[in-house]
Design a protein around this motif. Structure first.
Motif, PDB file in Angstrom:
ATOM      1  N   LEU A 108      46.113 -80.531 -10.473  1.00  7.68           N
ATOM      2  CA  LEU A 108      46.296 -80.060  -9.098  1.00  7.68           C
ATOM      3  C   LEU A 108      45.286 -78.989  -8.702  1.00  7.68           C
ATOM      4  O   LEU A 108      45.426 -78.375  -7.630  1.00  7.68           O
ATOM      5  N   MET A 109      44.264 -78.780  -9.497  1.00  5.98           N
ATOM      6  CA  MET A 109      43.310 -77.719  -9.222  1.00  5.98           C
ATOM      7  C   MET A 109      42.628 -77.860  -7.862  1.00  5.98           C
ATOM      8  O   MET A 109      42.276 -76.863  -7.226  1.00  5.98           O
ATOM      9  N   ASN A 110      42.426 -79.088  -7.410  1.00  7.49           N
ATOM     10  CA  ASN A 110      41.732 -79.310  -6.140  1.00  7.49           C
ATOM     11  C   ASN A 110      42.686 -79.633  -4.998  1.00  7.49           C
ATOM     12  O   ASN A 110      42.242 -80.013  -3.909  1.00  7.49           O
ATOM     13  N   ASP A 111      43.976 -79.493  -5.238  1.00 11.00           N
ATOM     14  CA  ASP A 111      44.947 -79.707  -4.173  1.00 11.00           C
ATOM     15  C   ASP A 111      44.757 -78.643  -3.085  1.00 11.00           C
ATOM     16  O   ASP A 111      44.573 -77.465  -3.361  1.00 11.00           O
ATOM     17  N   HIS A 112      44.819 -79.100  -1.829  1.00  9.76           N
ATOM     18  CA  HIS A 112      44.546 -78.189  -0.711  1.00  9.76           C
ATOM     19  C   HIS A 112      45.517 -77.012  -0.705  1.00  9.76           C
ATOM     20  O   HIS A 112      45.121 -75.861  -0.460  1.00  9.76           O
ATOM     21  N   SER A 113      46.784 -77.262  -0.982  1.00 10.88           N
ATOM     22  CA  SER A 113      47.765 -76.169  -0.971  1.00 10.88           C
ATOM     23  C   SER A 113      47.508 -75.174  -2.090  1.00 10.88           C
ATOM     24  O   SER A 113      47.798 -73.969  -1.950  1.00 10.88           O
ATOM     25  N   VAL A 114      46.961 -75.635  -3.205  1.00 12.32           N
ATOM     26  CA  VAL A 114      46.611 -74.737  -4.310  1.00 12.32           C
ATOM     27  C   VAL A 114      45.471 -73.814  -3.886  1.00 12.32           C
ATOM     28  O   VAL A 114      45.501 -72.596  -4.134  1.00 12.32           O
ATOM     29  N   ILE A 115      44.484 -74.381  -3.244  1.00 11.11           N
ATOM     30  CA  ILE A 115      43.345 -73.580  -2.779  1.00 11.11           C
ATOM     31  C   ILE A 115      43.804 -72.511  -1.787  1.00 11.11           C
ATOM     32  O   ILE A 115      43.415 -71.339  -1.873  1.00 11.11           O
ATOM     33  N   LEU A 116      44.667 -72.901  -0.856  1.00  8.23           N
ATOM     34  CA  LEU A 116      45.180 -71.953   0.137  1.00  8.23           C
ATOM     35  C   LEU A 116      46.036 -70.869  -0.522  1.00  8.23           C
ATOM     36  O   LEU A 116      45.935 -69.683  -0.190  1.00  8.23           O
ATOM     37  N   SER A 117      46.908 -71.272  -1.458  1.00  8.95           N
ATOM     38  CA  SER A 117      47.785 -70.324  -2.126  1.00  8.95           C
ATOM     39  C   SER A 117      46.994 -69.315  -2.940  1.00  8.95           C
ATOM     40  O   SER A 117      47.297 -68.108  -2.924  1.00  8.95           O
ATOM     41  N   ALA A 118      45.983 -69.793  -3.653  1.00 10.82           N
ATOM     42  CA  ALA A 118      45.172 -68.886  -4.468  1.00 10.82           C
ATOM     43  C   ALA A 118      44.453 -67.860  -3.599  1.00 10.82           C
ATOM     44  O   ALA A 118      44.385 -66.671  -3.935  1.00 10.82           O
ATOM     45  N   LYS A 119      43.948 -68.325  -2.458  1.00 15.16           N
ATOM     46  CA  LYS A 119      43.254 -67.413  -1.549  1.00 15.16           C
ATOM     47  C   LYS A 119      44.228 -66.411  -0.932  1.00 15.16           C
ATOM     48  O   LYS A 119      43.952 -65.207  -0.872  1.00 15.16           O
ATOM     49  N   ASN A 179      47.160 -65.345  -2.040  1.00 21.23           N
ATOM     50  CA  ASN A 179      47.801 -64.440  -3.000  1.00 21.23           C
ATOM     51  C   ASN A 179      46.821 -63.771  -3.956  1.00 21.23           C
ATOM     52  O   ASN A 179      47.247 -63.047  -4.877  1.00 21.23           O
ATOM     53  N   SER A 180      45.524 -64.032  -3.755  1.00 27.02           N
ATOM     54  CA  SER A 180      44.475 -63.428  -4.600  1.00 27.02           C
ATOM     55  C   SER A 180      44.709 -63.726  -6.078  1.00 27.02           C
ATOM     56  O   SER A 180      44.639 -62.836  -6.938  1.00 27.02           O
ATOM     57  N   THR A 181      45.030 -64.988  -6.355  1.00 27.96           N
ATOM     58  CA  THR A 181      45.172 -65.434  -7.745  1.00 27.96           C
ATOM     59  C   THR A 181      44.098 -66.476  -8.031  1.00 27.96           C
ATOM     60  O   THR A 181      43.365 -66.912  -7.134  1.00 27.96           O
ATOM     61  N   THR A 182      44.017 -66.894  -9.268  1.00 25.74           N
ATOM     62  CA  THR A 182      43.135 -68.007  -9.595  1.00 25.74           C
ATOM     63  C   THR A 182      43.779 -69.324  -9.153  1.00 25.74           C
ATOM     64  O   THR A 182      45.008 -69.410  -9.004  1.00 25.74           O
ATOM     65  N   ARG A 183      42.952 -70.323  -8.950  1.00 28.27           N
ATOM     66  CA  ARG A 183      43.503 -71.645  -8.621  1.00 28.27           C
ATOM     67  C   ARG A 183      44.332 -72.191  -9.776  1.00 28.27           C
ATOM     68  O   ARG A 183      45.313 -72.907  -9.559  1.00 28.27           O
ATOM     69  N   ALA A 184      43.955 -71.851 -10.996  1.00 25.21           N
ATOM     70  CA  ALA A 184      44.717 -72.325 -12.152  1.00 25.21           C
ATOM     71  C   ALA A 184      46.132 -71.765 -12.122  1.00 25.21           C
ATOM     72  O   ALA A 184      47.101 -72.466 -12.429  1.00 25.21           O
ATOM     73  N   HIS A 185      46.275 -70.503 -11.739  1.00 19.32           N
ATOM     74  CA  HIS A 185      47.590 -69.873 -11.601  1.00 19.32           C
ATOM     75  C   HIS A 185      48.401 -70.597 -10.530  1.00 19.32           C
ATOM     76  O   HIS A 185      49.572 -70.958 -10.752  1.00 19.32           O
ATOM     77  N   ALA A 186      47.776 -70.806  -9.372  1.00 17.21           N
ATOM     78  CA  ALA A 186      48.475 -71.469  -8.266  1.00 17.21           C
ATOM     79  C   ALA A 186      48.811 -72.916  -8.602  1.00 17.21           C
ATOM     80  O   ALA A 186      49.885 -73.419  -8.244  1.00 17.21           O
TER      81      ALA A 186
END
Length: 224
Positions: free
Chosen positions: A104-115, A117-124
Protein backbone atom coordinates in the motif's frame (compact mmCIF):
# COMPACT_ATOMS: atom_id res chain seq x y z
CA UNK A 1 46.15 -14.83 -14.04
CA UNK A 2 46.95 -18.07 -15.81
CA UNK A 3 44.82 -21.07 -16.62
CA UNK A 4 41.20 -21.42 -17.63
CA UNK A 5 38.15 -20.74 -15.51
CA UNK A 6 36.31 -23.98 -14.75
CA UNK A 7 32.57 -23.42 -15.17
CA UNK A 8 29.86 -25.48 -13.51
CA UNK A 9 27.79 -27.31 -16.12
CA UNK A 10 24.08 -26.40 -16.11
CA UNK A 11 21.67 -27.49 -18.83
CA UNK A 12 18.36 -26.03 -17.63
CA UNK A 13 17.41 -22.93 -15.60
CA UNK A 14 16.24 -25.09 -12.70
CA UNK A 15 19.67 -26.69 -12.52
CA UNK A 16 21.18 -23.41 -11.31
CA UNK A 17 19.01 -23.26 -8.20
CA UNK A 18 19.40 -26.98 -7.50
CA UNK A 19 23.19 -26.79 -7.84
CA UNK A 20 23.29 -23.65 -5.69
CA UNK A 21 21.48 -25.45 -2.88
CA UNK A 22 23.87 -28.38 -3.21
CA UNK A 23 26.84 -26.04 -2.86
CA UNK A 24 25.34 -24.35 0.20
CA UNK A 25 24.61 -27.74 1.80
CA UNK A 26 28.19 -28.86 1.14
CA UNK A 27 29.68 -25.68 2.61
CA UNK A 28 27.50 -25.89 5.71
CA UNK A 29 27.77 -29.58 6.64
CA UNK A 30 25.68 -31.27 9.29
CA UNK A 31 25.17 -30.91 12.17
CA UNK A 32 23.82 -27.45 11.37
CA UNK A 33 22.38 -24.79 13.62
CA UNK A 34 19.03 -25.24 11.85
CA UNK A 35 17.30 -28.28 10.41
CA UNK A 36 14.07 -29.21 8.67
CA UNK A 37 11.97 -26.33 7.37
CA UNK A 38 14.06 -23.79 9.26
CA UNK A 39 17.10 -24.90 7.28
CA UNK A 40 15.12 -24.70 4.02
CA UNK A 41 14.33 -21.07 4.88
CA UNK A 42 17.86 -20.16 5.94
CA UNK A 43 19.35 -21.93 2.93
CA UNK A 44 17.12 -19.90 0.60
CA UNK A 45 18.21 -16.74 2.39
CA UNK A 46 21.85 -17.65 1.81
CA UNK A 47 21.03 -18.50 -1.81
CA UNK A 48 19.39 -15.08 -2.29
CA UNK A 49 22.32 -13.13 -0.86
CA UNK A 50 25.38 -15.41 -1.07
CA UNK A 51 25.92 -14.35 2.55
CA UNK A 52 26.74 -17.24 4.88
CA UNK A 53 26.91 -14.87 7.86
CA UNK A 54 23.11 -14.84 7.86
CA UNK A 55 23.19 -18.31 9.42
CA UNK A 56 24.42 -16.70 12.63
CA UNK A 57 21.94 -13.82 12.48
CA UNK A 58 18.58 -15.44 11.67
CA UNK A 59 16.16 -15.78 14.57
CA UNK A 60 12.95 -17.84 14.65
CA UNK A 61 10.09 -17.43 17.08
CA UNK A 62 9.16 -20.96 18.25
CA UNK A 63 5.73 -20.72 16.55
CA UNK A 64 6.83 -18.87 13.41
CA UNK A 65 7.20 -21.72 10.94
CA UNK A 66 4.04 -23.60 11.92
CA UNK A 67 1.97 -20.41 12.13
CA UNK A 68 3.23 -19.10 8.80
CA UNK A 69 2.60 -22.40 7.03
CA UNK A 70 -0.92 -22.63 8.48
CA UNK A 71 -1.65 -19.12 7.19
CA UNK A 72 -0.43 -20.00 3.71
CA UNK A 73 -2.44 -23.21 3.73
CA UNK A 74 -5.57 -21.19 4.47
CA UNK A 75 -5.10 -18.77 1.57
CA UNK A 76 -3.97 -15.76 3.57
CA UNK A 77 -3.45 -12.08 2.81
CA UNK A 78 0.17 -10.91 2.80
CA UNK A 79 1.21 -7.26 3.11
CA UNK A 80 4.67 -6.01 2.17
CA UNK A 81 6.40 -2.72 2.90
CA UNK A 82 7.81 -2.32 -0.61
CA UNK A 83 6.82 -3.05 -4.19
CA UNK A 84 10.11 -4.91 -4.53
CA UNK A 85 9.10 -7.35 -1.80
CA UNK A 86 5.65 -7.74 -3.36
CA UNK A 87 7.18 -8.53 -6.75
CA UNK A 88 9.63 -10.92 -5.09
CA UNK A 89 6.75 -13.21 -4.05
CA UNK A 90 5.58 -14.50 -7.45
CA UNK A 91 2.04 -15.36 -8.44
CA UNK A 92 3.16 -18.81 -9.57
CA UNK A 93 3.58 -19.63 -5.89
CA UNK A 94 0.73 -17.58 -4.43
CA UNK A 95 -2.10 -18.31 -6.91
CA UNK A 96 -2.21 -22.08 -6.28
CA UNK A 97 -2.41 -21.32 -2.55
CA UNK A 98 -5.15 -18.70 -3.07
CA UNK A 99 -2.98 -16.17 -1.24
CA UNK A 100 -2.82 -12.48 -2.14
CA UNK A 101 0.12 -10.09 -1.78
CA UNK A 102 -0.39 -6.33 -1.46
CA UNK A 103 1.75 -3.25 -0.95
CA UNK A 104 0.00 0.00 0.00
CA UNK A 105 3.00 2.31 -0.16
CA UNK A 106 1.69 4.06 -3.28
CA UNK A 107 -1.94 4.19 -2.20
CA UNK A 108 -3.26 7.75 -2.50
CA UNK A 109 -4.69 7.76 1.03
CA UNK A 110 -1.33 6.61 2.41
CA UNK A 111 0.45 9.48 0.69
CA UNK A 112 -2.08 11.99 2.04
CA UNK A 113 -1.99 10.52 5.56
CA UNK A 114 1.80 10.57 5.72
CA UNK A 115 1.88 14.19 4.61
CA UNK A 116 -0.90 15.26 6.98
CA UNK A 117 0.56 13.51 10.03
CA UNK A 118 4.26 14.05 9.20
CA UNK A 119 5.00 10.33 9.23
CA UNK A 120 6.70 8.08 6.74
CA UNK A 121 4.59 6.42 4.07
CA UNK A 122 5.66 3.07 5.50
CA UNK A 123 4.12 4.05 8.85
CA UNK A 124 0.90 5.18 7.19
CA UNK A 125 0.77 2.10 4.94
CA UNK A 126 1.08 -0.18 7.95
CA UNK A 127 -1.90 1.52 9.60
CA UNK A 128 -4.01 1.25 6.45
CA UNK A 129 -3.07 -2.41 5.97
CA UNK A 130 -4.06 -3.21 9.55
CA UNK A 131 -7.40 -1.43 9.15
CA UNK A 132 -8.37 -2.55 5.65
CA UNK A 133 -6.48 -5.70 4.65
CA UNK A 134 -6.07 -7.41 8.04
CA UNK A 135 -3.03 -9.35 6.76
CA UNK A 136 -2.18 -12.63 8.38
CA UNK A 137 1.44 -12.23 7.25
CA UNK A 138 3.54 -9.05 7.11
CA UNK A 139 6.76 -8.95 5.08
CA UNK A 140 8.97 -6.01 6.06
CA UNK A 141 12.39 -5.83 4.42
CA UNK A 142 13.06 -2.14 4.10
CA UNK A 143 11.26 0.23 6.47
CA UNK A 144 11.98 0.21 10.21
CA UNK A 145 9.09 2.66 10.70
CA UNK A 146 6.68 0.05 9.34
CA UNK A 147 7.93 -2.60 11.75
CA UNK A 148 7.94 -0.22 14.70
CA UNK A 149 4.35 0.81 13.97
CA UNK A 150 3.25 -2.81 13.61
CA UNK A 151 4.75 -3.80 16.97
CA UNK A 152 3.25 -0.76 18.66
CA UNK A 153 -0.22 -1.43 17.23
CA UNK A 154 -0.12 -4.99 18.54
CA UNK A 155 1.08 -3.80 21.95
CA UNK A 156 -1.68 -1.14 22.02
CA UNK A 157 -4.36 -3.69 21.14
CA UNK A 158 -5.22 -1.91 17.89
CA UNK A 159 -4.55 -5.10 15.95
CA UNK A 160 -4.27 -8.77 16.79
CA UNK A 161 -0.86 -10.40 16.49
CA UNK A 162 -0.39 -11.59 12.89
CA UNK A 163 0.28 -15.23 12.13
CA UNK A 164 3.79 -14.27 11.04
CA UNK A 165 5.96 -11.19 10.66
CA UNK A 166 9.05 -11.47 8.51
CA UNK A 167 11.01 -8.60 10.03
CA UNK A 168 14.15 -7.75 8.05
CA UNK A 169 14.50 -3.96 7.65
CA UNK A 170 17.92 -3.05 6.35
CA UNK A 171 20.05 -0.05 7.19
CA UNK A 172 21.59 2.11 9.88
CA UNK A 173 18.72 4.12 11.38
CA UNK A 174 16.47 2.02 13.65
CA UNK A 175 16.79 -1.13 11.51
CA UNK A 176 18.44 -3.21 14.22
CA UNK A 177 16.35 -1.55 16.92
CA UNK A 178 13.03 -2.26 15.19
CA UNK A 179 13.93 -5.91 14.86
CA UNK A 180 14.83 -6.05 18.54
CA UNK A 181 11.40 -4.59 19.34
CA UNK A 182 9.78 -7.33 17.28
CA UNK A 183 11.76 -10.12 18.89
CA UNK A 184 11.19 -8.73 22.39
CA UNK A 185 7.45 -8.20 21.91
CA UNK A 186 6.53 -11.63 23.26
CA UNK A 187 3.32 -11.68 21.24
CA UNK A 188 4.26 -11.91 17.57
CA UNK A 189 5.54 -14.99 15.69
CA UNK A 190 8.55 -13.73 13.72
CA UNK A 191 11.38 -14.66 11.45
CA UNK A 192 13.98 -11.92 11.78
CA UNK A 193 17.63 -11.01 11.38
CA UNK A 194 19.65 -9.46 14.17
CA UNK A 195 21.53 -6.30 13.33
CA UNK A 196 21.60 -4.07 10.28
CA UNK A 197 21.32 -6.64 7.50
CA UNK A 198 18.10 -7.34 5.64
CA UNK A 199 16.32 -6.17 2.52
CA UNK A 200 13.19 -6.67 0.46
CA UNK A 201 14.53 -9.59 -1.57
CA UNK A 202 15.65 -11.34 1.59
CA UNK A 203 12.29 -10.90 3.31
CA UNK A 204 10.40 -12.07 0.23
CA UNK A 205 12.49 -15.22 -0.12
CA UNK A 206 11.37 -16.36 3.34
CA UNK A 207 7.76 -16.46 2.11
CA UNK A 208 8.86 -18.28 -1.02
CA UNK A 209 10.58 -20.94 1.08
CA UNK A 210 7.47 -21.44 3.21
CA UNK A 211 5.25 -21.51 0.14
CA UNK A 212 7.41 -24.21 -1.42
CA UNK A 213 6.77 -26.38 1.63
CA UNK A 214 2.99 -26.04 1.24
CA UNK A 215 3.12 -26.50 -2.52
CA UNK A 216 5.17 -29.67 -2.08
CA UNK A 217 2.56 -31.02 0.35
CA UNK A 218 -0.23 -30.42 -2.15
CA UNK A 219 1.74 -31.86 -5.02
CA UNK A 220 2.25 -35.08 -3.07
CA UNK A 221 -1.48 -35.24 -2.30
CA UNK A 222 -2.45 -34.50 -5.91
CA UNK A 223 -4.08 -31.15 -5.14
CA UNK A 224 -1.95 -29.14 -7.59
Amino acid sequence: MSGKVKLIAVDKPGDIERKSFEIIDSEVPEPRRFDGIEWQIVRRMVHTTADFQLIDLVRFHPDAVASGIDALRSGCTIATDTEMARCGIPLRRMTPLKCSVSCLMNDHSVILSAKKNSTTRAHAAMELAADSLHPEIHVIGNAPTALIRLVNMVQEGRMAPPALVVGMPVGFVNAAESKSMLMDSGKIPYIAIEGRKGGSALAACVINALAEVVLAERDLSGDI
